[in-house]
Write an enzyme that holds these catalytic residues in place. Structure first.
Site: not given
Ligand code: NAG
Length: 411
Positions: A159, A186, A210
């Protein structure tokens, strides 16, 4: 007040001359002055040096000073950015990634109910709706400069790319002590400059970092803290494309080719993680939100920095083009791993600072206002003194007349 008395004085002087004598040097003598309007009624209008003292052409009326702009937050956000933000269809909430991912975000709530709850992340931060909180303590990054002497694990989990962080890194300036656990990124699809999760005033940036922390006062591990209220604290760093290669991000990006496939891991020598962050850490937004991936626990105290970190276009492309979300062939590029902005609902977003844009423009407006005032004052003074000079001259003449006539009456 000073202005008005000066203005009245000037008008009075000018009116006193009305019909009797022309200011005009080049105008026709026969044209009578409009006595009521030597100056337009606007409080601060004055003839410019060029038009003064022509009275034959009354100055055009003005509705007010030209300066103040009433919209001082520029709607085009990308003016200061090296690469313009390209608005993307998929960034619109709701359209998001339904078509590109079989486990689309819209279906998350079906298997993870909390994903459909009312305090989700990310959000689109509207800077004119945030609440300035001067009491927000500055965030202190402890142990960020030298995370450890041990190598750090870098992991493609299918992911995202995730770097494990040691508990020697922690945050101060939050209600409790939050220790670091991991950081991850991301990003968008190849060629896209929209890949961040958080947006500011509707604008996504190229990518987002993050750094995930958990409340170590209350819990022993990230997984224990994750479902608990205020269990996590995440730092959100918007990443945009700049001119130069960012050497600190290279500590991560240069290893991506070692973990191209899902579940691959590598080790990264320790580096100064604090340098991944943007300048001016004292400018941040704070709100209560959630994990941006299932199970979307609403346990995150978010800090999103106002300033952005910068990487080069080449570095962004490395991020977009190196990793696969699959273990083996057929390989599927790991891209667009961002979640669409979620409704803010009743939440408050706090800001540690007053928006730079509005501050700047407020200063701009202030100096503009002061400039107009000073300019008008100078012009008024000039008009006043010239008018006074002329009046003195005329009064001198008139006095003689009055004196003569008085004498006549007395006699
Ligand atoms: C987050 O929620 C907690 C608990 O409701 C509250 O005390 C705190 O003020 C909230 N913080 C922010 C930044 O909204």
């Amino acid at each position: 007040m000073l202005f008005f008395s000066l203005l009245l004085e000037v008008i009075w002087i000018l009116a006193a001359e009305g019909g009797q004598q022309h200011w005009t040097y080049e105008g026709e003598r026969t044209a009578p002055r409009a006595p009521a309007a030597p100056l337009p009624p606007g409080p601060l209008h004055l003839p410019s040096a060029g038009e003064f003292p022509s009275a034959s052409a009354p100055a055009p009326p003005r509705s007010g000073p030209p300066g103040p702009k009433f919209t001082w937050r520029t709607p085009s956000p990308s003016s200061d950015r090296p690469a313009p933000y390209v608005p993307m269809g998929p960034r619109k909430p709701g359209v998001s990634s339904v078509s590109l991912c079989p486990h689309g975000q819209d279906h998350w709530p079906a298997s993870h109910p909390e994903c459909g709850s009312n305090a989700q992340s990310p959000i689109d931060i509207q800077t004119d709706s945030v609440t300035f909180d001067p009491e927000l303590p500055a965030l202190q990054l402890q142990g960020y400069d030298q995370p450890s002497t041990e190598p750090l694990d870098l992991h493609n989990n299918g992911h995202t790319v995730q770097l494990s962080l040691p508990p020697t890194m922690y945050l101060e300036g939050l209600p409790r002590k939050y220790v670091a656990a991991q950081l991850h990124l991301h990003w968008g699809e190849t060629g896209s400059l929209g890949g961040s999760e958080h947006q500011i005033n509707g604008e996504a940036t190229a990518a987002e970092l993050h750094i995930v922390h958990y409340d170590s006062d209350s819990y022993d591990s990230l997984s224990e803290a994750a479902p608990k209220p205020q269990g996590l604290a995440v730092l959100g760093i918007l990443i945009e494309v700049g001119e130069a290669k960012n050497p600190v991000y290279e500590h991560i990006l240069s290893h991506l080719h070692e973990i191209r496939h899902k579940d691959q891991k590598t080790s990264v020598p320790p580096f100064n993680v604090g340098e991944l962050l943007p300048p001016q850490l004292n400018q941040f937004f704070r709100y209560n939100g959630s994990l941006t991936t299932p199970p979307c626990y609403q346990s995150v105290l978010w800090t999103v920095f106002n300033r952005r970190a910068q990487i080069s276009m080449g570095q962004l492309e490395e991020l977009q083009e190196t990793l696969f979300s699959t273990e083996e062939e057929p390989s599927k590029l790991l891209v667009r791993n961002y979640r669409a902005p979620q409704p803010l609902n009743q939440r408050t977003v706090f800001a540690s600072f007053i928006q730079v844009g509005s501050l700047y423009t407020t200063g701009e407006m202030l100096s503009l206002g002061v400039g107009i005032l000073v300019g008008c004052l100078c012009l008024l003074l000039a008009v006043y003194f010239i008018a006074r000079k002329i009046r003195k001259k005329r009064l001198g003449n008139r006095k003689t007349v009055v004196f003569t006539s008085a004498q006549t009456t007395e006699a």
